[in-house]
Design a protein around this motif. Structure first.
Motif, mmCIF file in Angstrom:
data_model
loop_
_atom_site.group_PDB
_atom_site.id
_atom_site.type_symbol
_atom_site.label_atom_id
_atom_site.label_comp_id
_atom_site.label_asym_id
_atom_site.label_seq_id
_atom_site.Cartn_x
_atom_site.Cartn_y
_atom_site.Cartn_z
ATOM 1 N N ALA A 18 0.823 -1.215 0.000
ATOM 2 C CA ALA A 18 0.000 0.000 0.000
ATOM 3 C C ALA A 18 0.851 1.257 0.000
ATOM 4 N N ASP A 19 1.954 1.236 0.721
ATOM 5 C CA ASP A 19 2.792 2.435 0.817
ATOM 6 C C ASP A 19 3.899 2.505 -0.233
ATOM 7 N N HIS A 20 4.396 1.370 -0.671
ATOM 8 C CA HIS A 20 5.612 1.393 -1.499
ATOM 9 C C HIS A 20 5.528 0.584 -2.782
ATOM 10 N N GLY A 21 4.422 -0.111 -3.018
ATOM 11 C CA GLY A 21 4.377 -1.009 -4.164
ATOM 12 C C GLY A 21 3.118 -0.882 -4.968
ATOM 13 N N ASP A 22 2.522 -1.997 -5.234
ATOM 14 C CA ASP A 22 1.341 -2.121 -6.077
ATOM 15 C C ASP A 22 0.093 -2.030 -5.196
ATOM 16 N N VAL A 23 -0.618 -0.901 -5.246
ATOM 17 C CA VAL A 23 -1.770 -0.710 -4.358
ATOM 18 C C VAL A 23 -2.905 -1.678 -4.685
ATOM 19 N N GLU A 24 -3.050 -2.039 -5.952
ATOM 20 C CA GLU A 24 -4.092 -3.010 -6.307
ATOM 21 C C GLU A 24 -3.778 -4.367 -5.690
ATOM 22 N N ALA A 25 -2.516 -4.753 -5.697
ATOM 23 C CA ALA A 25 -2.113 -6.009 -5.044
ATOM 24 C C ALA A 25 -2.349 -5.913 -3.540
ATOM 25 N N ALA A 26 -2.092 -4.744 -2.972
ATOM 26 C CA ALA A 26 -2.329 -4.547 -1.536
ATOM 27 C C ALA A 26 -3.804 -4.716 -1.214
ATOM 28 N N VAL A 27 -4.674 -4.135 -2.038
ATOM 29 C CA VAL A 27 -6.115 -4.254 -1.804
ATOM 30 C C VAL A 27 -6.538 -5.713 -1.892
ATOM 31 N N ARG A 28 -6.084 -6.432 -2.905
ATOM 32 C CA ARG A 28 -6.444 -7.857 -3.045
ATOM 33 C C ARG A 28 -5.965 -8.663 -1.830
ATOM 34 N N ARG A 29 -4.735 -8.457 -1.459
ATOM 35 C CA ARG A 29 -4.144 -9.194 -0.335
ATOM 36 C C ARG A 29 -4.899 -8.885 0.965
ATOM 37 N N LEU A 30 -5.190 -7.607 1.194
ATOM 38 C CA LEU A 30 -5.827 -7.205 2.454
ATOM 39 C C LEU A 30 -7.316 -7.532 2.479
ATOM 40 N N ARG A 31 -7.979 -7.551 1.339
ATOM 41 C CA ARG A 31 -9.373 -8.024 1.312
ATOM 42 C C ARG A 31 -9.429 -9.493 1.738
ATOM 43 N N ALA A 32 -8.512 -10.284 1.213
ATOM 44 C CA ALA A 32 -8.458 -11.705 1.585
ATOM 45 C C ALA A 32 -8.147 -11.853 3.073
ATOM 46 N N GLU A 33 -7.246 -11.033 3.562
ATOM 47 C CA GLU A 33 -6.895 -11.087 4.983
ATOM 48 C C GLU A 33 -8.081 -10.654 5.846
ATOM 49 N N TRP A 34 -8.850 -9.673 5.386
ATOM 50 C CA TRP A 34 -10.034 -9.215 6.115
ATOM 51 C C TRP A 34 -11.064 -10.345 6.229
ATOM 52 N N LYS A 35 -11.248 -11.092 5.143
ATOM 53 C CA LYS A 35 -12.184 -12.220 5.173
ATOM 54 C C LYS A 35 -11.692 -13.305 6.135
ATOM 55 N N ARG A 36 -10.392 -13.512 6.172
ATOM 56 C CA ARG A 36 -9.812 -14.552 7.015
ATOM 57 C C ARG A 36 -9.709 -14.130 8.470
ATOM 58 N N GLN A 37 -9.379 -12.866 8.682
ATOM 59 C CA GLN A 37 -9.074 -12.389 10.029
ATOM 60 C C GLN A 37 -9.445 -10.911 10.159
#
Length: 138
Positions: A18-37
């Protein structure tokens, strides 16, 4: 290597993206993490990633959840307050943005070498609220 040894670094990697890379990848990764935890930390990180991806309206409820005492949030964190303030600023909610950016710097003026200067700059651009305009315009 960390995953092979049982470490879960999804939140860390999502924050980094989110801060230094691919924000779309960050959103995908964190959406999955939100569903899991769905935790306060993930709410903040997902809100920030959504904001960085230009999804400010969707980001705000996650930032609110991380910073207010409902549903397990309410963590007193300079970083979380900064994230919320910048999201509010993007939504032109200037009074709320001013309040949360000020809170971030009050909690810890050195909370981040990257974000603390940005909080100060945003506050300087916002300036003081107008005394004559009333609360609706702040």
């Amino acid at each position: 290597l960390a995953a092979a040894h049982g470490a879960d670094e999804e939140l860390l990697l999502g924050r980094f993206e989110a801060d230094h890379g691919d924000v779309e990848a960050a959103v995908r990764r964190l959406r999955a993490e939100w569903k899991r935890q769905p935790s306060t930390e993930v709410a903040d990180a997902l809100g920030w990633a959504l904001h960085r991806a230009g999804e400010h309206e969707e980001a705000l409820p996650f930032a609110v959840r991380a910073t207010e005492g409902t549903k397990g949030g309410g963590v007193r964190s300079a970083l979380f307050a900064y994230h919320r303030g910048m999201i509010e600023h993007s939504l032109e909610r200037y009074g709320a943005a001013r309040r949360h950016l000020t809170e971030a710097l009050r909690i810890n003026p050195w909370f981040s070498p990257l974000h603390a200067p940005r909080a100060k700059e945003a506050l300087a651009r916002l300036g003081e609220p107008s005394v004559q305009a009333g609360p609706e315009s702040s």
